[in-house]
Design a protein around this motif. Sequence first.
Motif, PDB file in Angstrom:
ATOM      1  N   ILE A 151       0.826  -1.214   0.000  1.00 17.34           N
ATOM      2  CA  ILE A 151       0.000   0.000   0.000  1.00 17.34           C
ATOM      3  C   ILE A 151       0.857   1.259   0.000  1.00 17.34           C
ATOM      4  O   ILE A 151       0.512   2.264  -0.630  1.00 17.34           O
ATOM      5  CB  ILE A 151      -0.978   0.002   1.189  1.00 17.34           C
ATOM      6  N   ALA A 152       2.021   1.234   0.667  1.00 19.03           N
ATOM      7  CA  ALA A 152       2.880   2.412   0.695  1.00 19.03           C
ATOM      8  C   ALA A 152       3.380   2.743  -0.705  1.00 19.03           C
ATOM      9  O   ALA A 152       3.334   3.907  -1.135  1.00 19.03           O
ATOM     10  CB  ALA A 152       4.059   2.180   1.640  1.00 19.03           C
ATOM     11  N   PHE A 153       3.837   1.734  -1.426  1.00 18.45           N
ATOM     12  CA  PHE A 153       4.346   1.965  -2.777  1.00 18.45           C
ATOM     13  C   PHE A 153       3.239   2.468  -3.696  1.00 18.45           C
ATOM     14  O   PHE A 153       3.437   3.418  -4.474  1.00 18.45           O
ATOM     15  CB  PHE A 153       4.938   0.669  -3.327  1.00 18.45           C
ATOM     16  N   ASN A 154       2.052   1.850  -3.618  1.00 12.97           N
ATOM     17  CA  ASN A 154       0.956   2.264  -4.491  1.00 12.97           C
ATOM     18  C   ASN A 154       0.454   3.666  -4.177  1.00 12.97           C
ATOM     19  O   ASN A 154       0.143   4.453  -5.083  1.00 12.97           O
ATOM     20  CB  ASN A 154      -0.198   1.266  -4.387  1.00 12.97           C
ATOM     21  N   MET A 155       0.362   4.020  -2.907  1.00 16.05           N
ATOM     22  CA  MET A 155      -0.150   5.334  -2.556  1.00 16.05           C
ATOM     23  C   MET A 155       0.844   6.437  -2.911  1.00 16.05           C
ATOM     24  O   MET A 155       0.460   7.535  -3.340  1.00 16.05           O
ATOM     25  CB  MET A 155      -0.501   5.390  -1.073  1.00 16.05           C
ATOM     26  N   LEU A 156       2.137   6.175  -2.749  1.00 11.49           N
ATOM     27  CA  LEU A 156       3.145   7.153  -3.176  1.00 11.49           C
ATOM     28  C   LEU A 156       3.090   7.339  -4.689  1.00 11.49           C
ATOM     29  O   LEU A 156       3.171   8.470  -5.194  1.00 11.49           O
ATOM     30  CB  LEU A 156       4.537   6.694  -2.745  1.00 11.49           C
ATOM     31  N   TRP A 160       2.233  10.883  -6.652  1.00  7.45           N
ATOM     32  CA  TRP A 160       3.193  11.489  -7.576  1.00  7.45           C
ATOM     33  C   TRP A 160       2.640  11.575  -9.002  1.00  7.45           C
ATOM     34  O   TRP A 160       2.840  12.586  -9.687  1.00  7.45           O
ATOM     35  CB  TRP A 160       4.491  10.677  -7.591  1.00  7.45           C
ATOM     36  N   ILE A 161       1.960  10.520  -9.446  1.00  6.35           N
ATOM     37  CA  ILE A 161       1.470  10.489 -10.824  1.00  6.35           C
ATOM     38  C   ILE A 161       0.069  11.081 -10.933  1.00  6.35           C
ATOM     39  O   ILE A 161      -0.227  11.843 -11.858  1.00  6.35           O
ATOM     40  CB  ILE A 161       1.472   9.033 -11.351  1.00  6.35           C
ATOM     41  N   GLY A 162      -0.781  10.745  -9.976  1.00  7.81           N
ATOM     42  CA  GLY A 162      -2.178  11.152 -10.072  1.00  7.81           C
ATOM     43  C   GLY A 162      -2.416  12.631  -9.887  1.00  7.81           C
ATOM     44  O   GLY A 162      -3.249  13.223 -10.587  1.00  7.81           O
ATOM     45  N   ALA A 202      -4.342  -1.244  -6.093  1.00  3.79           N
ATOM     46  CA  ALA A 202      -4.716  -0.160  -6.999  1.00  3.79           C
ATOM     47  C   ALA A 202      -3.768  -0.032  -8.181  1.00  3.79           C
ATOM     48  O   ALA A 202      -3.879   0.907  -8.963  1.00  3.79           O
ATOM     49  CB  ALA A 202      -4.753   1.163  -6.226  1.00  3.79           C
ATOM     50  N   SER A 203      -2.833  -0.969  -8.311  1.00  8.91           N
ATOM     51  CA  SER A 203      -1.783  -0.798  -9.318  1.00  8.91           C
ATOM     52  C   SER A 203      -2.311  -0.833 -10.744  1.00  8.91           C
ATOM     53  O   SER A 203      -1.726  -0.218 -11.638  1.00  8.91           O
ATOM     54  CB  SER A 203      -0.692  -1.853  -9.125  1.00  8.91           C
ATOM     55  N   GLY A 204      -3.412  -1.554 -11.006  1.00  4.09           N
ATOM     56  CA  GLY A 204      -3.970  -1.544 -12.348  1.00  4.09           C
ATOM     57  C   GLY A 204      -4.410  -0.148 -12.750  1.00  4.09           C
ATOM     58  O   GLY A 204      -4.096   0.334 -13.846  1.00  4.09           O
ATOM     59  N   ALA A 205      -5.132   0.535 -11.850  1.00  5.73           N
ATOM     60  CA  ALA A 205      -5.558   1.908 -12.118  1.00  5.73           C
ATOM     61  C   ALA A 205      -4.358   2.842 -12.201  1.00  5.73           C
ATOM     62  O   ALA A 205      -4.313   3.750 -13.048  1.00  5.73           O
ATOM     63  CB  ALA A 205      -6.510   2.373 -11.019  1.00  5.73           C
ATOM     64  N   ILE A 206      -3.353   2.630 -11.347  1.00  3.41           N
ATOM     65  CA  ILE A 206      -2.171   3.493 -11.343  1.00  3.41           C
ATOM     66  C   ILE A 206      -1.382   3.335 -12.635  1.00  3.41           C
ATOM     67  O   ILE A 206      -0.861   4.314 -13.184  1.00  3.41           O
ATOM     68  CB  ILE A 206      -1.297   3.181 -10.110  1.00  3.41           C
ATOM     69  N   GLY A 252      -3.298  -4.634 -18.341  1.00  4.82           N
ATOM     70  CA  GLY A 252      -4.660  -4.209 -18.662  1.00  4.82           C
ATOM     71  C   GLY A 252      -4.893  -2.743 -18.350  1.00  4.82           C
ATOM     72  O   GLY A 252      -5.467  -1.999 -19.158  1.00  4.82           O
ATOM     73  N   GLY A 253      -4.429  -2.307 -17.176  1.00  4.28           N
ATOM     74  CA  GLY A 253      -4.574  -0.900 -16.813  1.00  4.28           C
ATOM     75  C   GLY A 253      -3.766   0.012 -17.712  1.00  4.28           C
ATOM     76  O   GLY A 253      -4.235   1.085 -18.109  1.00  4.28           O
ATOM     77  N   LEU A 254      -2.549  -0.404 -18.058  1.00  7.71           N
ATOM     78  CA  LEU A 254      -1.683   0.414 -18.908  1.00  7.71           C
ATOM     79  C   LEU A 254      -2.287   0.625 -20.287  1.00  7.71           C
ATOM     80  O   LEU A 254      -2.324   1.752 -20.802  1.00  7.71           O
ATOM     81  CB  LEU A 254      -0.310  -0.244 -19.022  1.00  7.71           C
ATOM     82  N   VAL A 255      -2.771  -0.456 -20.898  1.00  5.22           N
ATOM     83  CA  VAL A 255      -3.363  -0.344 -22.237  1.00  5.22           C
ATOM     84  C   VAL A 255      -4.604   0.547 -22.210  1.00  5.22           C
ATOM     85  O   VAL A 255      -4.786   1.420 -23.081  1.00  5.22           O
ATOM     86  CB  VAL A 255      -3.716  -1.748 -22.779  1.00  5.22           C
ATOM     87  N   ALA A 256      -5.453   0.360 -21.206  1.00  5.98           N
ATOM     88  CA  ALA A 256      -6.650   1.204 -21.096  1.00  5.98           C
ATOM     89  C   ALA A 256      -6.261   2.652 -20.861  1.00  5.98           C
ATOM     90  O   ALA A 256      -6.871   3.570 -21.435  1.00  5.98           O
ATOM     91  CB  ALA A 256      -7.538   0.704 -19.954  1.00  5.98           C
TER      92      ALA A 256
END
Length: 299
Positions: A151-156, A160-162, A202-206, A252-256
């Motif tokens: 969760i720490a890696f995904n939230m950071l 940063w990106i979002g 959440a990594s697919g959305a990220i 899948g998330g990256l392509v979308a």
Amino acid sequence: MEQAPGSPQEPQDAQGLPGCYRHPDRPTGIRCTRCERPICPECMVSASVGFQCPECVRSGSGTGHAASASQPRTIAGGTIASDPRLVTKVLIGLCLLAFVFQLAVGDSFDERFELFGRAPTSDYGAWEGVAEGQWYRLVTSMFLHVGYVHIAFNMLSLWWIGGPLEAALGRARYIALYFVSGLAGSALTYLLTAPNQATLGASGAIFGLFGATGVLMRRLNYDLRPVIALLVINLIFTFNPAFNIAWQAHIGGLVAGLAVGYAMVHAPREHRSLIQYGTCAVVLLAVIVTVVVRTAQLT
């Protein structure tokens, strides 16, 4: 040759790009079409030709669409908000709340609250639940994480990106991008993994935000090498069996994200919203078809 206002004081980065006049630490290749000052995505206001800075729009000195619009617009046509990171903050808050809830419930997590997905130690698979009609797991699994590092890696990454991407797209388009990318990651995972295997995060959305960021940077003529390098590093980790990462969700998330992001920043001004949200609808249709086909295979 006459110099643009403030140009003698403009800081430049290693590639020679000037810094935004409001955010000097952000190099940019875009200038206000009215005053010619450099502006970053957060400061860009859509005009009939190019982009204008917030000061020119507020003063009424702009022309065309930007001057006549009731509110300034982002590069994608969204409304500029007072807090450009609000949605990102809410998403992070929801993920953190869900994680705290997981910790509080402990081993009985799945038995008492099956709608959230599958805990790693449970005998009940999240994708088996989808096959039995619990399609909401495709969404709820996007807000759960396996452990502290996860969760720490995904939230950071989300912060940063979002944050910058939300400022560039606007809230509604950013939300659409996030959930469409996350659902695409969940659908591809559901299609390609064993029914008793579960994935959380959440990594697919990220990764979808990651793809859209690359499209946006290309649209603004930014140097893509840092993004490409970061993507390559993430993909190395993704496909390394030692990390036990669901590569299907990432791809899948990256392509979308690439598809929706391209529509968001390249759609022509005429029928822009129709093209942007129409692309989201097409990706969602592909998600639905994927889920229906996989469900038919499992049942």
